[in-house]
Design a protein around this motif. Structure first.
Motif, short mmCIF file in Angstrom:
data_model
loop_
_atom_site.label_atom_id
_atom_site.label_comp_id
_atom_site.label_asym_id
_atom_site.label_seq_id
_atom_site.Cartn_x
_atom_site.Cartn_y
_atom_site.Cartn_z
N GLY A 212 -56.65 -2.81 -10.06
CA GLY A 212 -55.94 -1.89 -9.17
C GLY A 212 -56.55 -0.50 -9.21
O GLY A 212 -57.65 -0.29 -9.72
N TYR A 213 -55.80 0.45 -8.69
CA TYR A 213 -56.27 1.83 -8.55
C TYR A 213 -55.46 2.72 -9.49
O TYR A 213 -54.44 2.30 -10.03
N CYS A 214 -55.94 3.93 -9.67
CA CYS A 214 -55.28 4.83 -10.63
C CYS A 214 -54.27 5.71 -9.93
O CYS A 214 -54.59 6.38 -8.94
N THR A 215 -53.02 5.73 -10.42
CA THR A 215 -52.02 6.65 -9.86
C THR A 215 -51.75 7.81 -10.81
O THR A 215 -50.74 8.49 -10.70
N ASN A 216 -52.63 8.01 -11.77
CA ASN A 216 -52.51 9.14 -12.68
C ASN A 216 -51.18 9.15 -13.42
O ASN A 216 -50.59 10.20 -13.67
N VAL B 20 -61.51 1.65 -4.71
CA VAL B 20 -60.22 2.21 -5.12
C VAL B 20 -60.31 3.73 -5.32
O VAL B 20 -59.33 4.44 -5.12
N LYS B 24 -58.18 6.71 -3.14
CA LYS B 24 -57.40 7.73 -3.83
C LYS B 24 -57.85 9.14 -3.44
O LYS B 24 -57.06 10.06 -3.37
N LEU B 93 -52.58 -3.58 -2.71
CA LEU B 93 -53.58 -3.80 -3.75
C LEU B 93 -52.92 -3.88 -5.12
O LEU B 93 -53.29 -4.70 -5.97
N ALA B 97 -53.13 -6.92 -7.71
CA ALA B 97 -53.81 -6.74 -8.99
C ALA B 97 -53.02 -7.31 -10.17
O ALA B 97 -53.59 -7.56 -11.21
N HIS B 179 -45.16 14.97 -8.87
CA HIS B 179 -46.31 14.18 -9.33
C HIS B 179 -47.55 14.46 -8.48
O HIS B 179 -48.65 14.60 -8.99
N TRP B 182 -50.16 17.79 -8.89
CA TRP B 182 -51.23 17.81 -9.92
C TRP B 182 -52.10 16.57 -9.80
O TRP B 182 -53.29 16.62 -10.06
N SER B 183 -51.49 15.47 -9.37
CA SER B 183 -52.21 14.20 -9.29
C SER B 183 -53.38 14.28 -8.31
O SER B 183 -54.43 13.68 -8.52
#
Lengths: 257, 231
Positions: A212-216, B20, B24, B93, B97, B179, B182-183
């Motif tokens: 998957g991807y990173c959501t921090n 990915v 993002k 996704l 995953a 969130h 900063w994210s």
């Protein structure tokens, strides 16, 4: 002390698994968690039942073999350690625990608590080579390395590839692992020549493998037995973006290429 | 050599979006524009406390931008569209995953805001459509008079149902920003021990300011602090 275990039992990669309940009647507080499972397995073997499969090798937290979920946390409740370094003194008589394999599409369960993490190896391989001379050892200090870069590279290189980051991630992302690998070469002078290409390829491979991807969220950083920081993930994003935006065809001028 | 070839041109743009990290980065860049907008929108709306002339004059000023206003709307709509589309693809996704969920999963570091981005987002999206129909086109407004923004706001918020929806949506917006603000820096590759703690503080402050500012307007109307003069 008595420990009640709910363990994921799955015969093979194709069969459906389910939780099964076991009791370890006389676990000693001096045992490591894996030794407690060894005791359970000897008991199961004596009874003619199939012992619980779990991966382990060095049992001192440096090889990256072991690891499963204990009560929903990879490597269990102790921070900065692998499950083999967890001891039964942290539990008390009558505790009930839930053991599950790491779950991700890219980590198919092979049997019980054992998963196939070869997707990690394929991501590493996709990064390709680095240009260093083989043969005799290089002269000391022939290649200057900035101290803080060396420190950050070594911190990233501490990753043992156990997969706890993927297991804990709400999105089953391998970003912490991949970014640690990208950082430990990308921060050193020896890794500069292929830095952009490596970041691009490893990110594409990680995507292709179904991570998957990173959501921090920071869950990976919290469970990592080696304290790898999500600062590395930002570096991976930076390297990938730079690589994507500065790409150019190889020069054919003067008969090159 | 690696099995992954690096292509040029259009293929490369597609590959960027396919990864990915690329997705993002798009979430972060569009989020950056959108969160800039929500702060500006909130700050502009604070003129409701300075009376009808001030707010209506501000609205005239914005309408007076003409083509510029449509250009801004176009950029915002594009960003919102990309943000939603990418979020939807990322959400799919995420489900792919990890096809088999955990029997038991604990959360030890993820904030409530981070866990609920995928829920706060669509609710804010639905609210946005209602909000535009309510105060921009007037379709869901009980007594809409084009140009008299102050009156529209006061009359609109005197309906407690509408006000409550606004307040809930704006609390969710604040949580989303808590969130997101900063994210987005992290997703674009900005993380440094010196700055990241400050960015997290900025995100908290940002969420509180936008949330409190926006929620204050329906509350002020319901309590009669704003709009007592409107019949």
């Amino acid at each position: 002390m008595k420990i009640i275990l709910n363990i994921w039992r799955q015969r093979n990669a194709k069969s459906a698994g389910k939780m099964a309940r076991y009791e370890v009647a006389d676990a000693s507080e001096h045992m490591s968690f894996l030794e407690m499972l060894d005791v359970l397995n000897e008991e199961l073997t004596r009874k003619g039942e199939d012992p619980v499969t779990f991966e382990h090798d060095c049992r001192e937290g440096i090889c990256g073999c072991c690891g499963f979920m204990i009560d929903g946390v990879p490597h269990g409740p102790q921070r900065g350690t692998t499950v083999c370094q967890l001891h039964m003194r942290h539990y008390k008589n009558g505790d009930e625990l839930w053991l599950e394999p790491f779950r991700a599409k890219a980590f198919p369960v092979l049997k019980d608590l054992m998963v196939d993490r070869s997707a990690f190896d394929r991501v590493i391989a996709s990064g390709g080579f680095i240009s260093v001379n083989t043969g005799s050892a290089p002269d000391g200090n022939a290649l200057p390395v900035v101290k803080k870069c060396s420190d950050m590279a070594m911190d990233a290189a501490a990753c043992i590839g156990c997969g706890a980051c993927v297991a804990s991630c709400p999105n089953a992302s391998a970003s912490l692992f991949v970014s640690a690998k990208i950082s430990h070469l990308g921060l050193l002078p020896q890794g500069q020549a292929e830095r952009d290409r490596r970041a691009m390829r490893m990110v594409m491979k990680m995507t292709e493998e179904g991570f998957g991807y990173c959501t921090n969220a920071g869950e990976c950083e919290a469970v990592c037995p080696k304290g790898i920081k999500i600062e590395n993930i930002a570096r991976m994003h930076r390297d990938y973006l730079k690589s994507a935006f500065t790409y150019r065809e190889e020069s054919q001028a003067g008969g090159a290429g | 050599m690696s099995s992954i070839a690096i292509n040029g041109g259009a293929n490369r743009t597609a590959a960027f979006y396919e990864s990915v990290v690329g997705k993002k980065a798009i979430m972060a860049a569009t989020g950056f524009v959108l969160c800039g907008f929500v702060l500006g929108h909130m700050a502009g709306n604070m003129q409701v406390y300075q009376g009808p002339e001030k707010l209506n004059h501000y609205a005239e000023l914005l309408q007076g931008l003409g083509g510029g206003l449509w250009a801004i709307r176009g950029v915002l709509l594009l960003c919102a569209g990309l943000h939603v589309m990418t979020a939807f693809q990322l959400w799919r996704l995420k489900n792919d995953a990890r096809p088999q969920p955990y029997v038991k999963k604990a959360t030890i570091a993820t904030t409530y805001a981070a866990r609920t981005m995928i829920w706060s987002g669509p609710i804010i999206g639905a609210f946005l459509i209602y909000h535009i129909l309510h105060f921009t086109t007037g379709g869901t407004h009980p007594d809409f008079k084009a140009g008299d923004v102050y009156r529209n706001v006061v009359v609109g918020f005197r309906n407690p149902g509408a006000s409550v929806f606004y307040i809930i949506a704006n609390i969710l917006l604040a949580i989303h920003l808590y969130h997101g603000v900063w994210s987005m820096f992290q997703s674009l590759g900005v993380n440094h021990p010196q700055y990241t703690p400050k960015l997290k503080l900025l995100a908290k402050g940002y969420a509180w300011v936008v949330g409190l500012g926006n929620c204050s307007i329906p509350l002020a109307v319901l309590t009669g602090v704003v709009g007592a003069s409107v019949k």
